[in-house]
Design a protein around this motif. Structure first.
Motif, PDB file in Angstrom:
ATOM      1  N   SER A   1       0.816  -1.207   0.000  1.00  0.00           N
ATOM      2  CA  SER A   1       0.000   0.000   0.000  1.00  0.00           C
ATOM      3  C   SER A   1       0.854   1.263   0.000  1.00  0.00           C
ATOM      4  O   SER A   1       0.412   2.301  -0.481  1.00  0.00           O
ATOM      5  CB  SER A   1      -0.891   0.035   1.243  1.00  0.00           C
ATOM      6  OG  SER A   1      -1.645  -1.135   1.333  1.00  0.00           O
ATOM      7  N   HIS A   2       2.032   1.165   0.586  1.00  0.00           N
ATOM      8  CA  HIS A   2       2.905   2.337   0.738  1.00  0.00           C
ATOM      9  C   HIS A   2       4.357   1.922   0.501  1.00  0.00           C
ATOM     10  O   HIS A   2       4.713   0.768   0.779  1.00  0.00           O
ATOM     11  CB  HIS A   2       2.840   2.899   2.168  1.00  0.00           C
ATOM     12  CG  HIS A   2       1.458   3.076   2.693  1.00  0.00           C
ATOM     13  ND1 HIS A   2       0.913   2.247   3.662  1.00  0.00           N
ATOM     14  CD2 HIS A   2       0.510   3.976   2.371  1.00  0.00           C
ATOM     15  CE1 HIS A   2      -0.326   2.643   3.914  1.00  0.00           C
ATOM     16  NE2 HIS A   2      -0.604   3.678   3.151  1.00  0.00           N
ATOM     17  N   PRO A   3       5.196   2.864   0.048  1.00  0.00           N
ATOM     18  CA  PRO A   3       6.629   2.594   0.061  1.00  0.00           C
ATOM     19  C   PRO A   3       7.030   2.227   1.504  1.00  0.00           C
ATOM     20  O   PRO A   3       6.617   2.927   2.433  1.00  0.00           O
ATOM     21  CB  PRO A   3       7.249   3.943  -0.342  1.00  0.00           C
ATOM     22  CG  PRO A   3       6.160   4.642  -1.103  1.00  0.00           C
ATOM     23  CD  PRO A   3       4.883   4.232  -0.437  1.00  0.00           C
ATOM     24  N   ASP A   4       7.710   1.184   1.688  1.00  0.00           N
ATOM     25  CA  ASP A   4       8.233   0.568   2.934  1.00  0.00           C
ATOM     26  C   ASP A   4       7.444  -0.653   3.406  1.00  0.00           C
ATOM     27  O   ASP A   4       7.970  -1.481   4.145  1.00  0.00           O
ATOM     28  CB  ASP A   4       8.455   1.556   4.101  1.00  0.00           C
ATOM     29  CG  ASP A   4       7.189   1.995   4.852  1.00  0.00           C
ATOM     30  OD1 ASP A   4       6.154   1.376   4.719  1.00  0.00           O
ATOM     31  OD2 ASP A   4       7.284   3.008   5.586  1.00  0.00           O
ATOM     32  N   ASP A   5       6.174  -0.834   2.984  1.00  0.00           N
ATOM     33  CA  ASP A   5       5.401  -2.026   3.392  1.00  0.00           C
ATOM     34  C   ASP A   5       6.139  -3.310   3.017  1.00  0.00           C
ATOM     35  O   ASP A   5       6.254  -4.236   3.819  1.00  0.00           O
ATOM     36  CB  ASP A   5       4.041  -2.092   2.664  1.00  0.00           C
ATOM     37  CG  ASP A   5       3.019  -1.108   3.198  1.00  0.00           C
ATOM     38  OD1 ASP A   5       3.343  -0.336   4.111  1.00  0.00           O
ATOM     39  OD2 ASP A   5       1.879  -1.122   2.675  1.00  0.00           O
ATOM     40  N   VAL A   6       6.621  -3.322   1.770  1.00  0.00           N
ATOM     41  CA  VAL A   6       7.202  -4.554   1.224  1.00  0.00           C
ATOM     42  C   VAL A   6       8.471  -4.932   1.988  1.00  0.00           C
ATOM     43  O   VAL A   6       8.632  -6.071   2.427  1.00  0.00           O
ATOM     44  CB  VAL A   6       7.495  -4.361  -0.284  1.00  0.00           C
ATOM     45  CG1 VAL A   6       8.358  -5.493  -0.826  1.00  0.00           C
ATOM     46  CG2 VAL A   6       6.188  -4.250  -1.058  1.00  0.00           C
TER      47      VAL A   6
ATOM     48  N   ASP B   1      -5.480   1.991   4.018  1.00  0.00           N
ATOM     49  CA  ASP B   1      -4.909   1.556   2.743  1.00  0.00           C
ATOM     50  C   ASP B   1      -4.520   0.077   2.780  1.00  0.00           C
ATOM     51  O   ASP B   1      -4.684  -0.644   1.796  1.00  0.00           O
ATOM     52  CB  ASP B   1      -3.681   2.401   2.381  1.00  0.00           C
ATOM     53  CG  ASP B   1      -4.012   3.877   2.233  1.00  0.00           C
ATOM     54  OD1 ASP B   1      -5.156   4.207   1.908  1.00  0.00           O
ATOM     55  OD2 ASP B   1      -3.103   4.698   2.465  1.00  0.00           O
ATOM     56  N   HIS B   2      -3.990  -0.369   3.923  1.00  0.00           N
ATOM     57  CA  HIS B   2      -3.623  -1.789   4.046  1.00  0.00           C
ATOM     58  C   HIS B   2      -4.860  -2.654   3.888  1.00  0.00           C
ATOM     59  O   HIS B   2      -4.865  -3.662   3.168  1.00  0.00           O
ATOM     60  CB  HIS B   2      -2.996  -2.073   5.418  1.00  0.00           C
ATOM     61  CG  HIS B   2      -1.666  -1.412   5.637  1.00  0.00           C
ATOM     62  ND1 HIS B   2      -0.965  -1.531   6.809  1.00  0.00           N
ATOM     63  CD2 HIS B   2      -0.909  -0.623   4.827  1.00  0.00           C
ATOM     64  CE1 HIS B   2       0.174  -0.861   6.724  1.00  0.00           C
ATOM     65  NE2 HIS B   2       0.224  -0.293   5.534  1.00  0.00           N
ATOM     66  N   ASN B   3      -5.929  -2.255   4.563  1.00  0.00           N
ATOM     67  CA  ASN B   3      -7.172  -3.017   4.514  1.00  0.00           C
ATOM     68  C   ASN B   3      -7.725  -3.092   3.097  1.00  0.00           C
ATOM     69  O   ASN B   3      -8.096  -4.157   2.604  1.00  0.00           O
ATOM     70  CB  ASN B   3      -8.193  -2.374   5.466  1.00  0.00           C
ATOM     71  CG  ASN B   3      -9.576  -2.920   5.267  1.00  0.00           C
ATOM     72  OD1 ASN B   3     -10.320  -2.430   4.415  1.00  0.00           O
ATOM     73  ND2 ASN B   3      -9.921  -3.941   6.005  1.00  0.00           N
TER      74      ASN B   3
HETATM   75 ZN   LIG Z   1       1.820   0.797   4.927  1.00  0.00          ZN
END
Ligand SMILES: [Zn+2]
Length: 235
Positions: free
Chosen positions: A8-13, A114-116
């Protein structure tokens, strides 16, 4: 195999699946990263949402180089994600672009908006990946990928089904995470834990559960005809 990490965001991965991706890379598999947002409200220091997104995309590309990954940005607004026809089409296009054997994404029980939504919609479009008449600009896939969910933020509401030992990959995972420099200062404004400490704690906690020094934890998406193949995980 092709492996897609859909965040969902840069850094999640890097935070939640970076060690597992490094294992896949070492085994010779191809890595793809797609992000629904570029985290364009993720700073109170950088002025302007476009500037924040540009900086965070650059940081994401640097982090992706650790996995030799191709990256696709969907560029929806941070914290503004809703399930819509447009989002479904863009997510289908991104999955078909990567043509993955395995997908990882945020778990729907993560209550970060956003994650959801990202995790929910990735699951909802699974049956559409092979359909010729689905609105999409990319050719349909010929097979269903296996879909796994990575951990929630800080492990809240998450019961893992399977653990990947990332002890050998942990140091490099942290190096990839440190590419997200703008987030290190942003997170330290409202969290007591340092960014990398939060990551270490969750890796140690999942490792403690599974009998490893460091681990990443996953659960699986199950649907009639689209069941997960656990043998594809780098266990
Ligand atoms: Zn995130």
């Amino acid at each position: 195999m092709n492996i897609l990490a859909f965040g969902s965001h840069p850094d999640d991965v890097e935070f939640l699946c970076g060690g597992t991706l490094l294992k896949y890379k070492k085994m010779g598999h191809k890595i793809f990263i797609a992000l629904t947002t570029s985290g364009n409200i993720g700073s109170n220091v950088i002025e302007g949402r476009e500037n924040i997104a540009a900086i965070r995309e650059k940081e994401q590309l640097e982090a992706a180089s650790f996995f030799d990954a191709k990256v696709r940005f969907l560029r929806y607004n941070d914290e503004g994600l809703v399930d819509s026809e447009a989002l479904r089409k863009d997510i289908i296009d991104a999955i078909r672009w990567a043509n993955p054997d395995v997908i990882f994404t945020n778990p729907p029980q993560d209550n970060s908006t956003d994650h959801n939504v990202t995790g929910t919609v990735v699951g909802r479009v699974m049956l559409s990946l092979v359909g010729k008449n689905v609105p999409s600009t990319v050719e349909p896939m010929k097979k269903f990928p296996s879909l796994f969910y990575w951990d929630t933020s800080a492990g809240v509401n998450f019961v893992p089904e399977v653990y990947v030992d990332i002890t050998k990959e942990y140091e490099e995972k942290i190096k990839a995470l440190l590419c997200h420099k703008s987030q290190i200062s942003w997170m330290s404004e409202y969290e007591d834990q340092e960014f990398t400490d939060s990551c270490r704690i969750i890796c140690e906690f999942r490792g403690l559960q599974a009998g490893y020094k460091y681990a990443e934890a996953f659960s699986s998406f199950r649907l009639h005809g689209v069941m997960p193949n656990f043998a594809l995980l780098p266990l």
